[in-house]
Scaffold this motif. Structure first.
Motif, PDB file in Angstrom:
ATOM      1  N   GLY A   1       0.918  -1.109   0.194  1.00  0.00           N
ATOM      2  CA  GLY A   1       0.126   0.074  -0.066  1.00  0.00           C
ATOM      3  C   GLY A   1       0.759   1.351  -0.089  1.00  0.00           C
ATOM      4  N   THR A   2       0.389   2.132   0.570  1.00  0.00           N
ATOM      5  CA  THR A   2       0.807   3.433   0.734  1.00  0.00           C
ATOM      6  C   THR A   2       1.326   3.841   2.242  1.00  0.00           C
ATOM      7  N   PHE A   3       2.307   3.318   2.854  1.00  0.00           N
ATOM      8  CA  PHE A   3       2.582   3.442   4.350  1.00  0.00           C
ATOM      9  C   PHE A   3       4.052   3.459   4.506  1.00  0.00           C
ATOM     10  N   SER A   4       4.355   3.906   5.770  1.00  0.00           N
ATOM     11  CA  SER A   4       5.794   3.732   5.957  1.00  0.00           C
ATOM     12  C   SER A   4       6.308   2.944   7.365  1.00  0.00           C
ATOM     13  N   ALA A   5       5.120   2.406   8.080  1.00  0.00           N
ATOM     14  CA  ALA A   5       5.514   1.771   9.312  1.00  0.00           C
ATOM     15  C   ALA A   5       4.201   0.869   9.624  1.00  0.00           C
ATOM     16  N   VAL A   6       4.585  -0.049  10.638  1.00  0.00           N
ATOM     17  CA  VAL A   6       3.520  -0.725  11.303  1.00  0.00           C
ATOM     18  C   VAL A   6       3.664  -0.954  12.608  1.00  0.00           C
ATOM     19  N   ARG A   7       2.437  -0.848  13.094  1.00  0.00           N
ATOM     20  CA  ARG A   7       2.688  -0.884  14.885  1.00  0.00           C
ATOM     21  C   ARG A   7       1.528  -2.008  15.469  1.00  0.00           C
ATOM     22  N   PRO A   8       1.777  -2.121  16.811  1.00  0.00           N
ATOM     23  CA  PRO A   8       0.982  -3.354  17.454  1.00  0.00           C
ATOM     24  C   PRO A   8      -0.596  -3.116  17.445  1.00  0.00           C
ATOM     25  N   PRO A   9      -1.450  -4.050  17.584  1.00  0.00           N
ATOM     26  CA  PRO A   9      -2.684  -4.010  17.406  1.00  0.00           C
ATOM     27  C   PRO A   9      -3.086  -3.165  18.352  1.00  0.00           C
ATOM     28  N   GLY A  10      -4.265  -2.201  18.079  1.00  0.00           N
ATOM     29  CA  GLY A  10      -4.796  -1.419  19.094  1.00  0.00           C
ATOM     30  C   GLY A  10      -3.961   0.029  19.343  1.00  0.00           C
TER      31      GLY A  10
END
Length: 684
Positions: A64-73
C-alpha cells in the motif's frame, strides 16, 4: 493453464481456484452459508492505506501507501517499525514476519497497488508506482522470491506508469494499470509478460485505466475491468473478456455498466466472475455483478449504493468491502443516516437477502477518499481460515470503535462474541396472563438467536427470533403460569448456537390482578463463613469462598432472614443453591448435607474451636459438585424451615467425605452466584 490471482485489490480464493489453500471447517454457530465470524482479532496496523493483499503458506502480504506498522490497537506513532509500502504478516497471529521489502521511487509517492502469488506459491508479483525494491531497480512491476523474501533481479520489465491489477498463471503474468507502454512497446493499460519478464503478444488496448483481471478456469480467456470505454477499438465500458493468448475481444459489454461507473475489482470461482463497481454522480451503479463463465452473461446484479472496492469468494459466499449506505433497491437496508456498512456478504447464487455477516470499519481519516476497506484475502493456518481486510480505515466500528488502522482479520471460528443485551423489555397483563415484549438483539454473524425469559430469576420460557442490524423486530413471550395478585420481575437474555449468551436485560416489573394464590421469595445470606479444623482459631468471615469437607474438616455456615408467610398461605417448598467457584480445586466427588444450626455464631467470630452446635437431622442433600462455576441445589424439608418463618434461620453445609468443595460466598465479586434460599408459599 493453472492460475492464481491477486486481482487489483482482492485475491480470489474461490472454491475452484484456491491455490494451496484448504478451507477449514466452518464455525457451527454461524448462520449458513456464512463461514467467517465477525469477531475481529488482534492484528498489527499500518500508518497508511493498504491497497493490496495476497497469501501463501500461512503468510499474508500487504502492500500500500504506508511507512510503518505498529501493534494491535496502538495509537499512531506507538511502537512503530519501519515498513516502506510492504509488510508480510503471520496469518494466524497477525504479527509481522521477518519478510520486509522497501518499495521506493525517485520522485513522487511510492505505492504498492497490486499483489499476486504464482500457482506454485514460489513467487510474489507486486505492482504499483515504484522505481526500486530493496534497492533493486524495478519499474512499477517486480517479482519476489517467497522463500528468501528477495527481489528476483532477473525479472526486469519496464512499465511506463502505475500497475493496478495482477493475475498469474503457470507461465504468464497479466497486469493492468495506467501505463501505455511495456518494454518499450505499445500496450495500453493491459499487458502480459512471461514469468521471466519477456513481453508477450497479448494486446488488449483500452482507452483508459485498467484495474482488475481474472483468468477463466480453462485458461483461454481473461476478464478485464477498469475505467475504460473501449477495448481494441470496440465499445465496452468498464468490462470486457479477451483471448488469453492474443488479447483479442471475446465478449464486449457496451451499455452493460453505467457510463458513470467503473469496475474497481474482480474475483472468480469455478463457475463465474464477480465485479465490484464504483460510480460518481446521480443514477450510478455501485454494487456487484455476478457473471457466468459458461456464457459470459449476467447471473445477478446487486444495486446497493456505496462504492465497492474489494470482492472475494469463500465457501460459496461473495464477501465485499465497500461503503454501502443504501440497499433499499434490493429490499435490504434503507439509506443510512451519517453511517456506512463497510463489509457485506451474499450468496454467489443470489444477492438477496444479504447474509448475516456485518463486521464494520470506519471510513478512514481526512486526506483519504474515506471509503474504508480496499482489499480482501483469505489465508489458512493451523486448521483455521482467516479473512484479512485492508484499506484506509482507522477503527473497527463493530467492536466499540477500537483503534485499528489499515488491517483487520476475522477467523472461521470459533465464534466467541455474545449477542447484544435485549432492550426495551416490557411486561403487561393480558387476559389473565403476562405478555413480555422486547426488541430483538443483534449478533453480527448469526441471524437466528434464542432468547430465554426469566421470571424472578427463574427461566420460564424460550423464544427464537431473527434479526439484522436494520431489522430489530419486537419479540413476544406469554407467561401463562403467572399467579394472580403477584408482583413479578421479568428479564431476557439472547444467545447464539454455541452458547454465547448476553447479560440479562433490565428487569420489567408487573403486578398481576386478583388475589395471590402463591408466592416465591428468593433470599440472599445476611451472613456466611466457614471454619477450618486445620486452622482452629482462624476466622474466614470476609473470604470470597466457602469450604466444605469431612476430613480434615471444613464446615460452612449460612444465615438467612425468613419472611412471615403471606396471608392465607403456608410454606410449600424450599431449596438452597450454592455455586462452585472458579478455583481449580473447587469440585468434589462427595455429596454434601444441609443441617440446621442450633448454636450461636457470628460471621466475624466463628472459628473451628468455637463452632456452633448442629441439629443432627439432615434437611437436604447437595449432589456432588463436579463442575466449576455451576449451581448445585438441595431441596430442604419445609416443616423444619416453617418453624423459623418470621425470624433468622441458620444452615450448615457439612460432609463426611475427604474431598473438599469450594463455593462462592456473599462477598464474592459480581452480583450472581452467591448463596440463595428460595421459599415457595401457597394455599394450604
Amino acid at each position: 493453464m493453472r492460475r492464481a490471482g491477486a486481482i487489483t485489490t482482492a485475491f480470489s480464493l474461490a472454491a475452484g481456484s484456491m491455490i494451496g489453500f484448504t478451507a477449514a471447517q466452518s464455525a457451527s454457530a454461524l448462520t449458513p452459508p456464512v463461514s467467517i465470524t465477525a469477531d475481529d482479532l488482534p492484528t498489527w496496523q499500518t500508518n497508511g492505506v493498504v491497497w493490496a493483499l495476497a497469501q501463501a503458506h500461512g503468510v499474508v502480504y500487504a502492500g500500500g501507501t504506508f511507512s510503518a506498522v505498529r501493534p494491535p490497537g496502538a495509537a499512531a506513532g506507538t511502537g512503530e517499525q519501519q515498513a516502506l509500502n510492504f509488510q508480510a504478516f503471520d496469518a494466524a497471529t497477525g504479527a509481522p514476519t521477518a519478510c520486509k521489502l522497501s518499495f521506493t521511487v525517485g520522485s513522487g509517492t511510492a505505492t504498492v497497488r497490486a499483489l499476486a502469488v504464482s500457482p506454485d506459491q514460489s513467487t510474489l508479483y507486486a505492482g504499483g508506482t515504484f522505481g526500486s525494491v530493496n534497492g533493486v531497480p524495478s519499474s512499477n512491476l517486480a517479482a519476489i522470491d517467497i522463500a528468501s523474501c528477495s527481489v528476483k533481479s532477473t525479472f526486469k520489465v519496464s512499465v511506463s506508469a502505475q500497475v493496478r491489477g495482477i493475475t498469474v498463471t503457470d507461465d504468464t503474468v497479466y497486469f493492468g494499470g495506467n501505463f501505455t507502454t511495456v518494454a518499450g512497446q505499445t500496450r495500453q493499460h493491459f499487458a502480459a509478460v512471461s514469468t521471466t519478464g519477456a513481453l508477450k503478444p497479448f494486446t488488449a488496448n483500452a482507452d483508459k485505466a485498467g484495474k482488475a483481471l481474472v483468468v477463466s478456469p480453462d485458461g483461454t480467456k481473461v476478464v478485464i475491468g477498469g475505467d475504460f470505454n473501449t477495448v481494441n477499438g470496440a465499445s465496452s465500458h468498464a468490462l470486457a473478456v479477451v483471448n488469453a493468448t492474443t488479447g483479442a475481444n471475446v465478449k464486449t459489454y457496451p451499455g452493460f455498466i453505467s457510463a458513470t461507473s467503473t469496475v474497481q475489482t474482480l474475483a472468480e470461482d469455478a463457475t463465474g466472475f464477480y465485479t465490484g463497481n464504483e460510480g460518481t454522480g446521480g443514477g450510478v451503479f455501485d454494487g456487484r455483478i455476478a457473471l457466468n463463465f459458461s456464457d459470459l452473461n449476467q447471473r445477478w446484479r446487486d444495486t446497493c449504493l456505496g462504492a465497492t472496492q474489494a470482492v472475494t469468494v469463500y465457501n460459496g459466499v461473495l464477501y465485499s468491502g465497500s461503503h454501502a449506505h443504501d440497499c433499499s433497491s434490493m429490499q435490504q437496508f434503507p439509506q443510512l443516516k451519517n453511517d456506512r456498512q463497510h463489509l457485506l456478504a451474499e450468496s454467489v447464487n443470489n444477492p438477496k437477502p444479504l447474509l448475516s455477516w456485518f463486521p464494520d470499519t470506519d471510513d478512514g481519516p481526512a486526506g483519504t477518499e474515506q471509503i474504508g476497506p480496499r482489499t480482501i484475502t483469505t489465508a489458512s493456518s493451523g486448521g483455521t481460515d482467516y479473512m484479512w481486510v485492508g484499506g484506509e480505515f482507522t477503527r473497527i466500528a463493530s467492536n466499540g470503535n477500537r483503534l485499528q488502522q489499515g488491517l483487520v482479520r476475522f477467523p472461521s471460528g470459533p465464534d466467541t462474541r455474545a449477542p447484544s443485551v435485549p432492550l426495551q423489555v416490557t411486561a403487561a397483563n393480558v387476559s389473565s396472563k403476562v405478555r413480555v415484549n422486547w426488541q430483538a438483539s443483534l449478533d453480527l454473524d448469526d441471524t437466528t438467536l434464542t432468547y430465554k425469559i426469566y421470571r424472578d430469576g427463574t427461566q420460564v420460557g424460550t423464544v427464537s427470533g431473527d434479526s439484522k442490524f436494520w431489522i430489530r423486530p419486537t419479540l413476544t413471550f406469554t407467561d401463562a403460569t403467572a399467579q394472580p395478585g403477584t408482583t413479578y420481575a421479568y428479564q431476557v437474555t439472547a444467545g447464539d448456537a454455541p452458547g454465547n449468551t448476553s447479560a440479562k436485560s433490565a428487569a420489567a416489573s408487573v403486578t398481576t390482578p386478583g388475589t395471590p394464590t402463591s408466592s416465591t421469595v428468593t433470599l440472599d445470606t445476611t451472613a456466611d463463613t466457614y471454619v477450618n479444623a486445620g486452622a482452629p482459631s482462624v476466622n474466614y468471615g470476609t473470604n470470597q469462598q466457602l469450604a466444605v469437607r469431612g476430613t480434615s474438616g471444613y464446615n460452612t455456615y449460612l444465615r438467612f432472614t425468613l419472611p412471615a408467610a403471606p396471608s392465607g398461605m403456608v410454606l410449600k417448598g424450599a431449596h438452597l443453591t450454592l455455586r462452585t467457584s472458579s478455583d481449580a480445586i473447587a469440585t468434589s466427588t462427595d455429596t454434601l448435607d444441609v443441617q440446621h444450626v442450633t448454636g450461636s455464631w457470628t460471621e466475624t467470630g466463628a472459628t473451628w474451636s468455637n463452632r456452633p452446635a448442629l441439629d443432627p437431622t439432615v434437611l437436604g442433600t447437595l449432589p456432588a459438585p463436579s463442575a466449576l462455576q455451576t449451581d448445585y441445589t438441595a431441596t430442604l424439608t419445609t416443616s423444619a424451615l416453617a418453624a423459623g418463618l418470621g425470624g433468622t434461620y441458620d444452615l450448615a453445609v457439612t460432609s463426611t467425605g475427604t474431598d473438599n468443595a469450594w463455593f462462592w460466598s456473599k462477598d464474592a465479586p459480581g452480583t450472581s452466584g452467591h448463596p440463595q434460599l428460595v421459599l415457595t408459599f401457597g394455599q394450604p
